[in-house]
Design an enzyme around this catalytic site. Sequence first.
Site, PDB file in Angstrom:
ATOM      1  N   HIS A 128       0.814  -1.226   0.000  1.00 30.48           N
ATOM      2  CA  HIS A 128       0.000   0.000   0.000  1.00 30.48           C
ATOM      3  C   HIS A 128       0.844   1.271   0.000  1.00 30.48           C
ATOM      4  O   HIS A 128       0.357   2.325  -0.371  1.00 30.48           O
ATOM      5  CB  HIS A 128      -0.982  -0.026   1.174  1.00 30.48           C
ATOM      6  CG  HIS A 128      -2.150  -0.933   0.915  1.00 30.48           C
ATOM      7  ND1 HIS A 128      -3.413  -0.683   1.365  1.00 30.48           N
ATOM      8  CD2 HIS A 128      -2.235  -2.091   0.209  1.00 30.48           C
ATOM      9  CE1 HIS A 128      -4.227  -1.642   0.955  1.00 30.48           C
ATOM     10  NE2 HIS A 128      -3.525  -2.525   0.266  1.00 30.48           N
ATOM     11  N   ASP A 129       2.122   1.181   0.406  1.00 33.98           N
ATOM     12  CA  ASP A 129       3.003   2.345   0.242  1.00 33.98           C
ATOM     13  C   ASP A 129       3.518   2.388  -1.208  1.00 33.98           C
ATOM     14  O   ASP A 129       3.308   3.364  -1.918  1.00 33.98           O
ATOM     15  CB  ASP A 129       4.184   2.270   1.223  1.00 33.98           C
ATOM     16  CG  ASP A 129       4.947   3.601   1.283  1.00 33.98           C
ATOM     17  OD1 ASP A 129       4.305   4.662   1.154  1.00 33.98           O
ATOM     18  OD2 ASP A 129       6.180   3.595   1.453  1.00 33.98           O
ATOM     19  N   ASP A 148       8.003   5.414  -0.749  1.00 35.71           N
ATOM     20  CA  ASP A 148       8.641   6.593  -0.152  1.00 35.71           C
ATOM     21  C   ASP A 148       8.250   6.818   1.308  1.00 35.71           C
ATOM     22  O   ASP A 148       8.544   7.872   1.876  1.00 35.71           O
ATOM     23  CB  ASP A 148       8.279   7.849  -0.976  1.00 35.71           C
ATOM     24  CG  ASP A 148       6.767   8.087  -1.017  1.00 35.71           C
ATOM     25  OD1 ASP A 148       6.022   7.335  -0.361  1.00 35.71           O
ATOM     26  OD2 ASP A 148       6.332   9.033  -1.708  1.00 35.71           O
ATOM     27  N   HIS A 254      -1.699 -13.330  -0.492  1.00 46.74           N
ATOM     28  CA  HIS A 254      -2.928 -13.674   0.234  1.00 46.74           C
ATOM     29  C   HIS A 254      -2.875 -15.087   0.806  1.00 46.74           C
ATOM     30  O   HIS A 254      -3.799 -15.512   1.486  1.00 46.74           O
ATOM     31  CB  HIS A 254      -4.146 -13.478  -0.680  1.00 46.74           C
ATOM     32  CG  HIS A 254      -4.386 -12.025  -1.022  1.00 46.74           C
ATOM     33  ND1 HIS A 254      -5.109 -11.607  -2.107  1.00 46.74           N
ATOM     34  CD2 HIS A 254      -3.960 -10.884  -0.397  1.00 46.74           C
ATOM     35  CE1 HIS A 254      -5.141 -10.265  -2.151  1.00 46.74           C
ATOM     36  NE2 HIS A 254      -4.437  -9.815  -1.126  1.00 46.74           N
ATOM     37  N   THR A 255      -1.792 -15.805   0.563  1.00 49.75           N
ATOM     38  CA  THR A 255      -1.610 -17.110   1.222  1.00 49.75           C
ATOM     39  C   THR A 255      -1.494 -16.954   2.734  1.00 49.75           C
ATOM     40  O   THR A 255      -1.783 -17.891   3.480  1.00 49.75           O
ATOM     41  CB  THR A 255      -0.353 -17.836   0.675  1.00 49.75           C
ATOM     42  OG1 THR A 255      -0.302 -19.147   1.242  1.00 49.75           O
ATOM     43  CG2 THR A 255       0.961 -17.128   1.045  1.00 49.75           C
ATOM     44  N   ASP A 279       2.717 -21.031   1.573  1.00 44.64           N
ATOM     45  CA  ASP A 279       2.586 -22.169   0.651  1.00 44.64           C
ATOM     46  C   ASP A 279       1.681 -21.791  -0.518  1.00 44.64           C
ATOM     47  O   ASP A 279       1.128 -20.694  -0.558  1.00 44.64           O
ATOM     48  CB  ASP A 279       2.062 -23.412   1.385  1.00 44.64           C
ATOM     49  CG  ASP A 279       0.682 -23.177   1.996  1.00 44.64           C
ATOM     50  OD1 ASP A 279       0.120 -22.078   1.788  1.00 44.64           O
ATOM     51  OD2 ASP A 279       0.175 -24.074   2.671  1.00 44.64           O
TER      52      ASP A 279
END
Length: 373
Positions: A128-129, A148, A254-255, A279
């Site tokens: 998200h940065d 940044d 998202h694992t 995994d």
Amino acid sequence: MKLSNLVGAIGLLSVIETSVAYPGMGKTVTEIKAREPDNEPPPVLIGDIKDGGTTPIGKTIARILLEQESGESMEGGYKVPGLLGTQKCKKDTCCTWWYIARAMDIVFRGPSGRCNKFARAAVRLAFHDAGTWSQVLADQGKDWGGADGSIALSNSEEFRPENNGLQDIIKKARVWQKTFGVGMGDLIQFAANHAVVTCPLGPRVRTFVGRKDSKKAAIDGLLPGVNDSADKLIKLFQDKTISPHELVALLGAHTTSEQFFVDPKRRGDPQDGTPGVWDTLFYNQTIGTGPLPKKVFRFASDIAISQDPRTADEWAEFAGPGGQDHWNEDWAYSFIRLSLLGVNNINQLTECTKVLPMPRKTFKGAMELLKNE
Ligand code: HEM
């Protein structure tokens, strides 16, 4: 047998303690590249290394982004030269990062040996940065955002709805920054690489520091939505120089993940049956291979990308035999690219991979969720 297949085959085991070969070991870059989709244009270079780089580090990073050199490394053996804050330590850029890594060792590991909620949040925070950068906007002179630190340094980014749930890890990042006196952009990307290698089976991604920070809030609207179409998502990431196959690799994060805000009634539900383990079960369970525990909450965006003709083959490859090594190697390339978006001094960075912990091979309790169903 791959761990994810093992999970499918013996889903009712309550506790396992397993030992696996280090992902990526024994695979050459050529072997892995040979399996990449041939219908995609070659990767592009970014920032100040568009010409291939002018310094040894710039050239190395260029080769990694072009997938000519591995983005994983087992370089270790670092002997810390002095106590934090001493002249001896200050002389060696990686010394302070060694101390930061030891602080993160404690924060990111859960009691079962899996990576915990801070580790997961650290990976999402890095996205998200860094993800708030657009090639089209940069070409129009709006070349800010990216990796940044502005997500934690501006007064506003943190409060955008898409950043819900990141406040606790941002607080930690601020404490670390104050304690160790390093850049926020670096700290956030370093934390993600530490978090990933802390997750059992996670790759040890090559890690670079020296970015410039900015307090200027990134342009809004550059992060993806969970209900966006595959076409919108693919175009959004292409505008960040991230190819469809790199997007598939990055979504594998998202694992480890658990959702809290997509469906608040299902707070804490994971995106595969083994949260906190790096995994490939996530790839399998998103496309419906093997038993799907009731608790597993699949994102519409993940399902869309798993089915789009431009990305479905790559998704299936990660879900299939040999997928773990292939994914870890592609994750490394793709994440290094993501973590350098908006960075225009790549030629001046320093590599500090050697201070990261070694990959984790054993863990307990990975099957608990499946058993509970
Ligand atoms: C199509 C692109 C993506 C969409 C739509 C998306 C969406 C989401 C959503 C909705 C959540 C759950 C937030 C919550 O309710 O608590 C989430 C969690 C997460 N995402 Fe993504 N994501 C995307 C790509 C990525 C990428 C590229 C990365 C990393 C490089 C990433 C890493 C994570 C992680 C680690 C979590 C779990 C956070 C936690 O458990 O605290 N995501 N994502």
